[in-house]
Motif scaffolding. Structure first.
Motif, PDB file in Angstrom:
ATOM      1  N   TRP A 125      -8.346   0.504 -11.864  1.00 15.70           N
ATOM      2  CA  TRP A 125      -6.792   0.624 -11.431  1.00 15.70           C
ATOM      3  C   TRP A 125      -6.619   1.481 -12.752  1.00 15.70           C
ATOM      4  O   TRP A 125      -5.687   2.293 -12.745  1.00 15.70           O
ATOM      5  N   LEU A 152      -3.266   3.839  -6.017  1.00 18.53           N
ATOM      6  CA  LEU A 152      -3.059   2.620  -6.418  1.00 18.53           C
ATOM      7  C   LEU A 152      -2.452   2.196  -5.218  1.00 18.53           C
ATOM      8  O   LEU A 152      -3.046   0.444  -5.535  1.00 18.53           O
ATOM      9  N   PHE A 153      -2.103   2.454  -4.396  1.00 16.21           N
ATOM     10  CA  PHE A 153      -1.712   1.682  -3.257  1.00 16.21           C
ATOM     11  C   PHE A 153      -2.633   1.685  -2.308  1.00 16.21           C
ATOM     12  O   PHE A 153      -2.480  -0.113  -1.986  1.00 16.21           O
ATOM     13  N   LEU A 207      -5.454  -0.159  -3.724  1.00 23.09           N
ATOM     14  CA  LEU A 207      -5.638  -1.092  -4.621  1.00 23.09           C
ATOM     15  C   LEU A 207      -4.915  -2.247  -4.064  1.00 23.09           C
ATOM     16  O   LEU A 207      -5.262  -3.156  -4.261  1.00 23.09           O
ATOM     17  N   LEU A 208      -4.106  -2.379  -3.688  1.00 17.21           N
ATOM     18  CA  LEU A 208      -2.566  -3.124  -3.341  1.00 17.21           C
ATOM     19  C   LEU A 208      -2.796  -3.513  -1.729  1.00 17.21           C
ATOM     20  O   LEU A 208      -1.858  -4.079  -1.857  1.00 17.21           O
ATOM     21  N   ALA A 260     -12.306  -2.557  -9.735  1.00 10.98           N
ATOM     22  CA  ALA A 260     -10.780  -2.619  -9.102  1.00 10.98           C
ATOM     23  C   ALA A 260     -10.679  -2.564 -10.751  1.00 10.98           C
ATOM     24  O   ALA A 260      -9.872  -0.953 -11.066  1.00 10.98           O
ATOM     25  N   THR A 261     -10.994  -2.676 -11.593  1.00  6.05           N
ATOM     26  CA  THR A 261     -10.196  -2.541 -13.026  1.00  6.05           C
ATOM     27  C   THR A 261      -9.916  -1.258 -13.175  1.00  6.05           C
ATOM     28  O   THR A 261      -9.674  -0.347 -13.642  1.00  6.05           O
ATOM     29  N   SER A 267      -3.752   5.112 -12.857  1.00  6.05           N
ATOM     30  CA  SER A 267      -3.383   5.298 -14.067  1.00  6.05           C
ATOM     31  C   SER A 267      -3.010   6.179 -15.371  1.00  6.05           C
ATOM     32  O   SER A 267      -2.334   6.868 -15.096  1.00  6.05           O
TER      33      SER A 267
END
Lengths: 101, 190
Positions: free
Chosen positions: B6, B43-44, B46-47, B2-3, B10
């Motif tokens: 991200w 990113l969404f 991932l959230l 996940a990192t 980003s």
């Protein structure tokens, strides 16, 4: 290890600052609108992030409402740009000063 | 994992945002914004907000950006005036404002200490649960947005219509009315 809320908020803040610089610096109304989209989306990212980290879906609902408002704003903004183009006005925010007091 | 996702998403979002504000050609700016929106959708996801990510791609990248590209194509590839016309104080003030916002946000975020995610169910971002909220708790906001979109659509039609081609001058109209009255009076006199 998954990235925490702070990392999403930093990305969001950075995007907001970049969008603000675009709105203030660029003079083509089209690019100003595009930069405005960057700002709105950065706020969406923090809304969704906060929602996720509080375990609440309200952030997602808010983000979807922001998307609807952004779509309405783009429609009116692009309508204004097309109207300006038809009246042969300069597409330059520095030239559009008739309303400044 | 996940990192890594991200980080890549980003970095892509920030790079695309810079491309949006720095490109001279508005067409390339619009394409860069498309990249920015796609990275944010990642990113969404991932959230765990899947529905928002899908709406982002469909509504923004699909509908809104197509509208942007239509208008850019209509106006034509018209660049801005050369930078020599630009006043330097504008650049200074804009950079200071953007930098101030950034510093402010960084300070607040650094002190917030909100780093532990709440545990959520698998259907956290599913269309079903989010849609249910829209039709129960937030039905007012939902209706307001639909009204807003209707008003915006009407505004776009009015703005796009431009100046009316068939406008009768007011004096001309009064003259015609006067003529018609005189004609009627002369006929009744006969």
């Amino acid at each position: 290890m998954t990235p925490g809320l702070g990392s999403y908020l930093i990305v969001s803040g950075l995007l907001f600052a970049i969008g603000l610089a675009g709105v203030l610096l660029r003079r083509s109304p089209l690019v100003v609108l595009l930069s405005l989209e960057v700002m709105l989306n950065s706020v969406n990212l923090s809304l969704v992030g906060f929602g996720r980290y509080n375990g609440s879906r309200d952030g997602q609902v808010f983000a979807l409402v922001v998307m609807g408002v952004a779509a309405a704003e783009v429609v009116v903004g692009l309508g204004l740009i097309v109207a300006m183009e038809r009246r042969k006005m300069a597409l330059d925010t520095d030239e559009l000063v008739e309303l400044s007091g | 994992m996940a990192t890594v996702v991200w980080f890549v998403a980003s970095a892509a979002a920030i790079a695309c945002a810079f491309a949006v504000i720095l490109q001279r050609n508005p067409f390339i700016s619009a394409i860069a914004l498309l990249g920015n929106l796609a990275s944010l959708a990642t990113l969404f996801i991932l959230l765990q907000s899947d529905f928002v990510a899908a709406a982002q791609i469909i509504v923004y990248a699909g509908a809104v950006m197509v509208m942007f590209l239509f208008v850019i194509a209509y106006i034509g590839p018209r660049g801005e005036l050369p930078t020599t016309h630009r006043r330097t104080w504008q650049i200074v003030v804009a950079s200071v404002a953007a930098g101030a916002i950034l510093v402010e946000l960084a300070l607040v975020i650094g002190r917030s200490g909100l780093d532990s995610a709440a545990a959520v169910e698998d259907d956290f971002g599913s269309p079903q649960t989010v849609g249910q909220l829209f039709l129960t708790t937030y039905v007012g906001a939902f209706e307001m947005v639909s009204l807003l979109l209707l008003v915006a659509a009407i505004a776009a039609v009015v703005l796009g219509a431009g100046p009316r081609p068939m406008r009768v001058d007011l004096d001309e109209r009064q003259r015609r009315v006067q003529e018609a009255r005189e004609l009627a009076a002369s006929r009744s006199a006969e």
